[in-house]
Design a protein around this motif. Sequence first.
Motif, PDB file in Angstrom:
ATOM      1  N   ASP A 103      10.593   8.305 -57.346  1.00 58.94           N
ATOM      2  CA  ASP A 103      10.274   7.021 -57.966  1.00 58.94           C
ATOM      3  C   ASP A 103       8.917   6.516 -57.507  1.00 58.94           C
ATOM      4  O   ASP A 103       8.152   5.943 -58.286  1.00 58.94           O
ATOM      5  CB  ASP A 103      11.353   5.993 -57.615  1.00 58.94           C
ATOM      6  CG  ASP A 103      12.661   6.310 -58.284  1.00 58.94           C
ATOM      7  OD1 ASP A 103      12.645   7.159 -59.194  1.00 58.94           O
ATOM      8  OD2 ASP A 103      13.678   5.730 -57.901  1.00 58.94           O
TER       9      ASP A 103
ATOM     10  N   LEU B  19       5.773   5.637 -59.787  1.00 59.97           N
ATOM     11  CA  LEU B  19       5.129   4.319 -59.817  1.00 59.97           C
ATOM     12  C   LEU B  19       3.647   4.428 -59.505  1.00 59.97           C
ATOM     13  O   LEU B  19       2.816   3.744 -60.103  1.00 59.97           O
ATOM     14  CB  LEU B  19       5.802   3.391 -58.798  1.00 59.97           C
ATOM     15  CG  LEU B  19       7.127   2.790 -59.235  1.00 59.97           C
ATOM     16  CD1 LEU B  19       7.755   2.030 -58.104  1.00 59.97           C
ATOM     17  CD2 LEU B  19       6.902   1.862 -60.415  1.00 59.97           C
TER      18      LEU B  19
ATOM     19  N   LYS C 293       1.410   5.456 -62.415  1.00 63.39           N
ATOM     20  CA  LYS C 293       1.350   4.627 -63.618  1.00 63.39           C
ATOM     21  C   LYS C 293       0.137   3.722 -63.595  1.00 63.39           C
ATOM     22  O   LYS C 293      -0.495   3.510 -62.558  1.00 63.39           O
ATOM     23  CB  LYS C 293       2.624   3.794 -63.719  1.00 63.39           C
ATOM     24  CG  LYS C 293       3.782   4.620 -64.174  1.00 63.39           C
ATOM     25  CD  LYS C 293       4.886   3.750 -64.668  1.00 63.39           C
ATOM     26  CE  LYS C 293       5.870   4.579 -65.462  1.00 63.39           C
ATOM     27  NZ  LYS C 293       6.903   3.772 -66.045  1.00 63.39           N
TER      28      LYS C 293
ATOM     29  N   SER D 246       2.686  -4.625 -61.507  1.00 65.32           N
ATOM     30  CA  SER D 246       2.907  -3.297 -62.075  1.00 65.32           C
ATOM     31  C   SER D 246       2.663  -2.216 -61.031  1.00 65.32           C
ATOM     32  O   SER D 246       2.407  -2.487 -59.871  1.00 65.32           O
ATOM     33  CB  SER D 246       2.016  -3.106 -63.298  1.00 65.32           C
ATOM     34  OG  SER D 246       0.686  -3.262 -62.921  1.00 65.32           O
ATOM     35  N   ALA D 247       2.678  -1.026 -61.518  1.00 69.20           N
ATOM     36  CA  ALA D 247       2.903   0.226 -60.796  1.00 69.20           C
ATOM     37  C   ALA D 247       2.663   0.256 -59.274  1.00 69.20           C
ATOM     38  O   ALA D 247       3.607   0.115 -58.517  1.00 69.20           O
ATOM     39  CB  ALA D 247       2.136   1.296 -61.514  1.00 69.20           C
TER      40      ALA D 247
ATOM     41  N   TYR E 155       3.946  -2.653 -57.437  1.00 70.26           N
ATOM     42  CA  TYR E 155       5.404  -2.741 -57.464  1.00 70.26           C
ATOM     43  C   TYR E 155       6.014  -1.802 -56.430  1.00 70.26           C
ATOM     44  O   TYR E 155       6.982  -2.150 -55.757  1.00 70.26           O
ATOM     45  CB  TYR E 155       5.924  -2.425 -58.866  1.00 70.26           C
ATOM     46  CG  TYR E 155       7.370  -2.774 -59.022  1.00 70.26           C
ATOM     47  CD1 TYR E 155       7.767  -4.101 -58.992  1.00 70.26           C
ATOM     48  CD2 TYR E 155       8.334  -1.801 -59.158  1.00 70.26           C
ATOM     49  CE1 TYR E 155       9.093  -4.439 -59.104  1.00 70.26           C
ATOM     50  CE2 TYR E 155       9.659  -2.130 -59.271  1.00 70.26           C
ATOM     51  CZ  TYR E 155      10.041  -3.451 -59.239  1.00 70.26           C
ATOM     52  OH  TYR E 155      11.358  -3.783 -59.349  1.00 70.26           O
ATOM     53  N   ALA E 156       5.416  -0.605 -56.311  1.00 68.23           N
ATOM     54  CA  ALA E 156       5.893   0.326 -55.288  1.00 68.23           C
ATOM     55  C   ALA E 156       5.745  -0.307 -53.924  1.00 68.23           C
ATOM     56  O   ALA E 156       6.652  -0.234 -53.080  1.00 68.23           O
ATOM     57  CB  ALA E 156       5.102   1.627 -55.368  1.00 68.23           C
TER      58      ALA E 156
END
Lengths: 367, 126, 338
Positions: C78, C82, C85, C245-246, C249-250
């Motif tokens: 995951d 992420l 992206k 976002s990506a 977010y990670a």
Amino acid sequence: MIRMAITRINVGPIHPSTHGVARLVVDVDGDTIVNVEPHVGFLHRGVEKLTETRMYMQAPPYMEKLDYFAPMAYNDAYVAAVEAAMDIQPSEKAKYVRTILLELQRLASHLVSIGTLCNDLGQMFTGFMWAFKDRDIILDLLQEATGSRMFYVNMRLGGLHSELPADFEEHAITTMNYIEKRIGEYESYIEKNTVFMERMKGVGVLSSEDAKALGVTGPVLRASGINYDVRKNSPYYAYSKLYFNPKVMLQGDNFSRYKVRMMEMRESARLVKAAIKAMPDGAATGMPVKLRSPNAVNKVSVVSREVPRGECMMYLVADPQKPYRLSIRSPSMVNLAAISHIAKGARFADLFSIFGTLDVVLGCVDR
Amino acid sequence: MKAERDSLPATVGKMATEGYDYLVKITAVDYVDHIDVLYVVRDIAASKDQILEVALAPQDLWVPTIMSIHPSADWYERELSEMFGIRIDGRSAPRLFLEKWDGVDPPLRKSFKWDVPYRTKETESK
Amino acid sequence: MLAQDLINNIVNIQFWLSSPSLLYNIIGIVLYIIIVFILFSVFGYLIGWLERKLIARAQYRHGPTYVGMWGLLQNMADLIKLLSKQDIVPEKADRVLFAISLPALLALSIFIILIIPYSPNLQATNLGLGMLIVFVIIAFTPLLLFTAGFSSGNKFAAISAQRSVLVLLGYELPMLISVAAVALIGGGYSLQAIVSAQSGYYYLLLMPIGFVVFFIALLAEFERPPFDLREADSELIAGWLTDVSAPYYALALYLDYARMFLGSIIVSILFLGGWLGPSYLPPLVWLVAKAIAVSVLVILIRATAFRMRVDRVLRFGWLWLVPLSLINLVMTYIIFVK
């Protein structure tokens, strides 16, 4: 309390708690909801118009897609309307089998409602998964009876597509015993939770006068203290022969709507067992999908059915070849329309629990 | 049960006082030579339904609103005006909600054409 | 000589730092950073996996199974997804604040990580006011979440930002009062001293009320259910993370787990005797084991709890936690100090 300017928040159509594609435009003053305006139509497929172009028994697949959590109930309402237009009476056995299958469908649908409600109240999918596990057991049973898990299309004029398998009755009774046990587990697990009770009791109150004026149906109406259940008030199939009491709560808040569904699940499980015991011998298979014309042109039949979400009324104007006009009264639509009244003055976090207890399926709202 | 368009709010109001105070549905059927608007009202205590039929001529499509008697008529009347092109008298142009349909042919009328491109009032006037 | 020292004193940071040689000091710093980094990345990662597995088991599911043994590598997959992206910064966002608030949150967590001790010898520096500094920094995090929420220009994030300040109002006070009770019998704010003072009885046994208040307040502080108002996914989509976002977010996900592990370590140090335990296992192992036990408790609460409403959260904080923590403080003073 800090007063802020009124903020307009757009909830949905892509939002985890709108159970599909509802869009709610919410005006909040701080944390208090001033106004909610539902915007629907994202799933409009023109089902009513489509049926006008199809033969009678080509329409059931469309009916099933109205409400993907209780497809058989809508299919049944449509088939019953066609039967009424053509003066066909289902056999006694078929009536019982339909009752059993429809109650199983109601159980499956209410389980989804309880599960998603847990999710709306901010639980990490646990109640949701538990409910879906039990729903799966009921779907197994329905698959045994109809051969399909999601869209059954098993109603035929005058009966069903096929007879019940030999060991269905035994399976159904063991499953119902299990489900009744599980409902008790749910109740002890959910209702002993203080946070749950705090967020449900006294929240989203809909008085019985307002419920009548807003025209809400089904569990939402009964939770507001109005005792109207089509199964009792104008009985169909085996409901008149089985002992059965509509479940009514008086408070009209979130908790009553939840509790009415819980009690209805118990009642459904009991009804299934009672119907299996009382089932007469005979054949339940209906006519093959061979189209027969009603005798008269423009013959009107009005049929009401208590589907899991409320009362579904089919107004069918029949023609020899195709339905001339089919008008579907969608229970989800009237319940959703009531949200702007119920949620007014509630807190923003409660909007989603109110939405969850109304148990709206958007496919049915838009048709 | 037949009803007159002009006295419709009075009829519905009178029935509401007589016990038929729950509106089940408003719908319409297009019989080409006339359009029937149907009001299904219910007496919950006696579990009796009553259907009021209002016949409209295709050239003169309007009905008075009954929202003051039954607030639940709101969405049904909006659906009626969007799907059948029936003007609701007494409401300022209700917001369309199912399809935001601005085409020339209301979709649920029998005159609706399936096989022609989407025509709006703007493209029609050109 | 150096190799010998490395083998003998790999986790004894005090040995390296107190050495007069500059080379030894530098080696000590590097070793410390590596150890702490491994500790937090590995256990932060493992707790992420444990959360998925445990919650799945509570829900009749299996959780991740395919990637790696028992799905151990699922989170890694995951993470790679992420990171690969596109990073989207919303148009309305305040770009600078949006870009720095999450890394700043990471920096704050690293601050705390560097201050707390992990065993008698594994500590960067033994600050006399260590505990106080830890809680000052913890109190600062909601403010960062507030800027993160408001900077994204999203209304849901803005609501989430307001909520994070509300939670701060309700739970900071009881947490600090219960910490004060710990300092009262621990003899000061040095975390080393607090742990060594627990060699008789753990503070969990001496002041159970204080432990409960502190644990609940810490749940609220680290936005764990039932106080996950900031990230309320069924109401606010993802709260302050809605527009994140990506890669960010990670980072946010990693921070979530790392902070949970950090919070568990703080609970273990303050109330569960930290690294104290029978001597057949090294102290660090005891600390990690206790922290994992606390994390499991936090995860199981997440699997069952319903989210509280904002007004209820505040009411609960002021009506129950503040009086209880005060009672705890007074009782501690009367019983153990006087």
